[in-house]
Design a protein around this motif. Structure first.
Motif, PDB file in Angstrom:
ATOM      1  N   UNK A  63      37.025  33.608  33.466  1.00  0.00           N
ATOM      2  CA  UNK A  63      36.630  32.668  33.068  1.00  0.00           C
ATOM      3  C   UNK A  63      34.668  32.943  32.470  1.00  0.00           C
ATOM      4  N   UNK A  64      34.555  33.455  33.556  1.00  0.00           N
ATOM      5  CA  UNK A  64      33.194  33.631  33.453  1.00  0.00           C
ATOM      6  C   UNK A  64      32.642  34.514  33.215  1.00  0.00           C
ATOM      7  N   UNK A  65      33.080  35.450  32.491  1.00  0.00           N
ATOM      8  CA  UNK A  65      32.658  36.872  33.026  1.00  0.00           C
ATOM      9  C   UNK A  65      33.397  37.292  32.163  1.00  0.00           C
ATOM     10  N   UNK A  66      32.288  38.736  31.230  1.00  0.00           N
ATOM     11  CA  UNK A  66      33.242  39.378  30.224  1.00  0.00           C
ATOM     12  C   UNK A  66      34.695  40.607  30.909  1.00  0.00           C
ATOM     13  N   UNK A  67      34.995  40.137  29.092  1.00  0.00           N
ATOM     14  CA  UNK A  67      36.579  41.198  29.633  1.00  0.00           C
ATOM     15  C   UNK A  67      36.185  42.452  30.594  1.00  0.00           C
ATOM     16  N   UNK A  68      35.548  42.942  30.666  1.00  0.00           N
ATOM     17  CA  UNK A  68      35.726  44.515  31.341  1.00  0.00           C
ATOM     18  C   UNK A  68      35.192  44.228  32.580  1.00  0.00           C
ATOM     19  N   UNK A  69      34.486  43.012  33.338  1.00  0.00           N
ATOM     20  CA  UNK A  69      34.708  42.901  34.487  1.00  0.00           C
ATOM     21  C   UNK A  69      35.870  41.952  35.352  1.00  0.00           C
ATOM     22  N   UNK A  96      30.138  30.256  42.804  1.00  0.00           N
ATOM     23  CA  UNK A  96      29.789  29.628  41.760  1.00  0.00           C
ATOM     24  C   UNK A  96      30.617  28.896  41.294  1.00  0.00           C
ATOM     25  N   UNK A  97      31.720  29.334  40.461  1.00  0.00           N
ATOM     26  CA  UNK A  97      33.246  28.516  40.290  1.00  0.00           C
ATOM     27  C   UNK A  97      33.794  27.233  41.971  1.00  0.00           C
ATOM     28  N   UNK A  98      33.833  27.900  42.894  1.00  0.00           N
ATOM     29  CA  UNK A  98      34.474  26.952  44.265  1.00  0.00           C
ATOM     30  C   UNK A  98      32.780  25.310  43.607  1.00  0.00           C
ATOM     31  N   UNK A  99      31.808  26.395  44.024  1.00  0.00           N
ATOM     32  CA  UNK A  99      30.836  25.027  43.822  1.00  0.00           C
ATOM     33  C   UNK A  99      30.876  23.741  43.268  1.00  0.00           C
ATOM     34  N   UNK A 100      31.095  24.506  41.672  1.00  0.00           N
ATOM     35  CA  UNK A 100      31.079  23.494  40.530  1.00  0.00           C
ATOM     36  C   UNK A 100      32.328  22.793  41.014  1.00  0.00           C
ATOM     37  N   UNK A 101      33.786  23.302  41.575  1.00  0.00           N
ATOM     38  CA  UNK A 101      34.408  22.909  41.285  1.00  0.00           C
ATOM     39  C   UNK A 101      34.676  21.362  42.821  1.00  0.00           C
ATOM     40  N   UNK A 102      34.094  21.980  44.111  1.00  0.00           N
ATOM     41  CA  UNK A 102      33.951  21.035  44.569  1.00  0.00           C
ATOM     42  C   UNK A 102      33.205  19.601  44.246  1.00  0.00           C
ATOM     43  N   UNK A 256      22.072  32.760  32.218  1.00  0.00           N
ATOM     44  CA  UNK A 256      22.588  32.725  32.981  1.00  0.00           C
ATOM     45  C   UNK A 256      23.027  31.731  32.889  1.00  0.00           C
ATOM     46  N   UNK A 257      22.289  29.666  33.019  1.00  0.00           N
ATOM     47  CA  UNK A 257      22.538  28.986  33.120  1.00  0.00           C
ATOM     48  C   UNK A 257      24.183  29.027  31.839  1.00  0.00           C
ATOM     49  N   UNK A 258      23.881  29.657  31.016  1.00  0.00           N
ATOM     50  CA  UNK A 258      25.054  29.826  29.851  1.00  0.00           C
ATOM     51  C   UNK A 258      26.352  30.474  30.277  1.00  0.00           C
ATOM     52  N   UNK A 259      25.967  31.032  30.947  1.00  0.00           N
ATOM     53  CA  UNK A 259      27.476  31.674  31.615  1.00  0.00           C
ATOM     54  C   UNK A 259      28.132  31.243  32.730  1.00  0.00           C
ATOM     55  N   UNK A 260      27.306  29.824  33.454  1.00  0.00           N
ATOM     56  CA  UNK A 260      27.550  29.558  34.715  1.00  0.00           C
ATOM     57  C   UNK A 260      26.871  29.905  35.609  1.00  0.00           C
ATOM     58  N   UNK A 445      30.348  32.905  26.343  1.00  0.00           N
ATOM     59  CA  UNK A 445      29.374  31.521  26.545  1.00  0.00           C
ATOM     60  C   UNK A 445      29.991  30.508  27.120  1.00  0.00           C
ATOM     61  N   UNK A 446      29.894  30.430  29.093  1.00  0.00           N
ATOM     62  CA  UNK A 446      30.820  29.772  30.022  1.00  0.00           C
ATOM     63  C   UNK A 446      30.585  29.010  28.843  1.00  0.00           C
TER      64      UNK A 446
END
Length: 462
Positions: A63-69, A96-102, A256-260, A445-446
């Motif tokens: 969800x936080x990355x471009x489709x090609x990645x 970063x995904x896990x950090x935000x969730x935790x 970078x912030x906009x992408x999380x 935009x994340x």
């Protein structure tokens, strides 16, 4: 049986085919050390704590990355059960995904350091905040912020006290400009080209999100860093070049912030602060501190940072040089932060100061600045639960924002939809959220994607 002798080169090729299997797509192929079955107990523990399946982790990463990645839904099984280490940027994104969730930072070393691969993204200096504030260290910070090897491996977010200390440095007297003795002759026209490139990327980011321009903005920042390193320039031109590089670093940080990517954003913002210090531009310094304040207002990236105190200090330090519209923008950010903290009286008082400051701005039409300010103050009232004032301001802002500000408009529409949801006006909430979805279609935009996911989850839960 006859054997045809092989050349030494052919035998080496054959050996490589046997010993080093081809990496699979999806960002998780590794050398032989990574192929050993070694369960990642730390990743397993965090997933269990969150109640997430590996498929859920894959969805959050994508969800936080471009489709090609995008990664496959099975990749996290290999990370958890076989000890495989994802390639950059997936390694950093998982942290970063896990950090935000935790709710606390999950570091690279914590998650992947024990897996024994000994590789990963480049580690930035842990002294990024405490190294001497000189032109040389600013140049190093800018170079690292624009490096292709980011997102950074050192993912621990800065603490609030550390960032506040850095935010005070930019207002001190600028240091001597060192360097400028390279072979590349830098001219004023080159700076003009860099400024034009920055402005065009900033417009694209505001319309389509940070994911679209993050890579080219990093490349442009790396180019500016090379000019600082290899260029021939005097003191005045050198300070101007640091100013352009600082604005590019601020743009990289904001994208970078906009992408999380909160940790990478902070490091780019600190690089921009160092550049602002060298070029002696307090307006740029206040602008970067304002970006850090926004980041701290909306998520845990501040780690104890008080956005109100930090940005208020920056405003006092640069009050004499800021234009009224610039002051109004930062006051709007302070008012929103007061709302986030539940401080209604302070939020109202600062909001009034912000609108008064904008009234002082003479000359060209200030419709977009007013819409920005209305949106920020409206979000502050939404934090306070004052839905009547929040909706009035958010509705005015979304109606006035130009198509070039689509990212901000989409975010504010989600906030407005959430206000309707909270007061039980489900039809208005659904219609407004649909407008946001139409506007955000294809947007990279994340933040917008996360806001829509949170809204949908709240509707489903409620």
């Amino acid at each position: 049986m006859l054997f045809t002798p092989k050349s030494r080169a052919a035998r080496r090729c054959s050996a490589r085919r046997v010993l080093y299997p081809v990496a699979r797509p999806g960002g998780y192929g590794r050398a032989m050390a990574d192929l050993a079955r070694k369960r990642n107990e730390e990743l397993a523990r965090i997933l269990h704590q969150l109640g997430w399946s590996p498929e859920r982790l894959a969805r959050e990463v994508n969800s936080g990355l471009p489709a090609q990645l995008a990664i496959s839904s099975t990749a996290p099984y290999k990370w958890r059960d076989r000890g495989m280490v994802p390639r950059s940027p997936h390694d950093q994104t998982v942290c970063e995904v896990l950090g935000r969730a935790v709710g606390i930072a999950v570091t690279y070393e914590q998650l992947w350091g024990r897996m024994g691969s000994g590789r990963g993204a480049k580690m930035l200096s842990p002294r990024l905040l405490t190294d001497p504030w000189t032109a040389d260290t600013a140049q190093t910070a800018l170079r690292e912020a624009g490096a292709d090897s980011t997102p950074v491996r050192l993912t621990d977010l800065f603490r609030g006290a550390e960032l506040e200390q850095a935010a005070r440095h930019w207002a001190s007297p600028p240091p001597e400009v060192t360097g400028g003795e390279g072979a590349l002759r830098i001219a004023a026209a080159h700076l003009a080209d860099l400024r034009t490139s920055h402005d065009s990327k900033q417009r694209l980011e505001r319309a389509y999100g940070g994911g679209l321009i993050l890579s080219p903005a990093k490349a442009e920042l790396a180019l500016a860093g090379k000019l600082l390193e290899l260029g021939s320039y005097g003191e005045q031109l050198g300070r101007q070049l640091y100013g352009v590089a600082g604005r590019l670093a601020r743009l990289v940080g904001w994208a970078s912030y906009d992408m999380g990517h909160d940790a990478a954003a902070q490091r780019a913002f600190v690089a921009a602060l160092r550049a602002a210090h060298v070029c002696g531009d307090p307006r740029l310094g206040v602008s970067v501190v304002g970006c850090l304040a926004v980041q701290a207002t909306y998520n845990s990236a501040g780690r104890g940072l008080d956005p109100v105190a930090m940005l208020s200090t920056a405003l006092r330090a640069a009050d004499e040089v800021l234009a009224p519209a610039e002051r109004a923008l930062q006051l709007g950010r302070i008012a929103r932060a007061h709302g986030r903290k539940g401080e209604q009286i302070s939020a109202e008082a600062v909001a009034e100061l912000a609108f008064n400051a904008l009234e002082e701005a003479a000359g060209e039409d200030r419709g977009q600045e007013r819409a920005d300010l209305q949106g920020m103050v409206g979000e502050g009232y939404l934090f306070l639960g004052d839905h009547e004032r929040a909706r009035r301001l958010l509705s005015s802002a979304t109606a006035a924002l130009a198509p070039e500000r689509a990212r901000t408009k989409a975010l504010l529409l989600v906030r407005l939809a959430d206000s309707y949801r909270r007061t039980g006006e489900h039809e208005g909430a659904a219609e407004t959220a649909d407008q946001a979805r139409m506007l955000a279609a294809g947007m990279q935009s994340g933040r917008v994607a996360a806001a829509l996911r949170e809204f949908d989850a709240a509707v489903k839960a409620g």
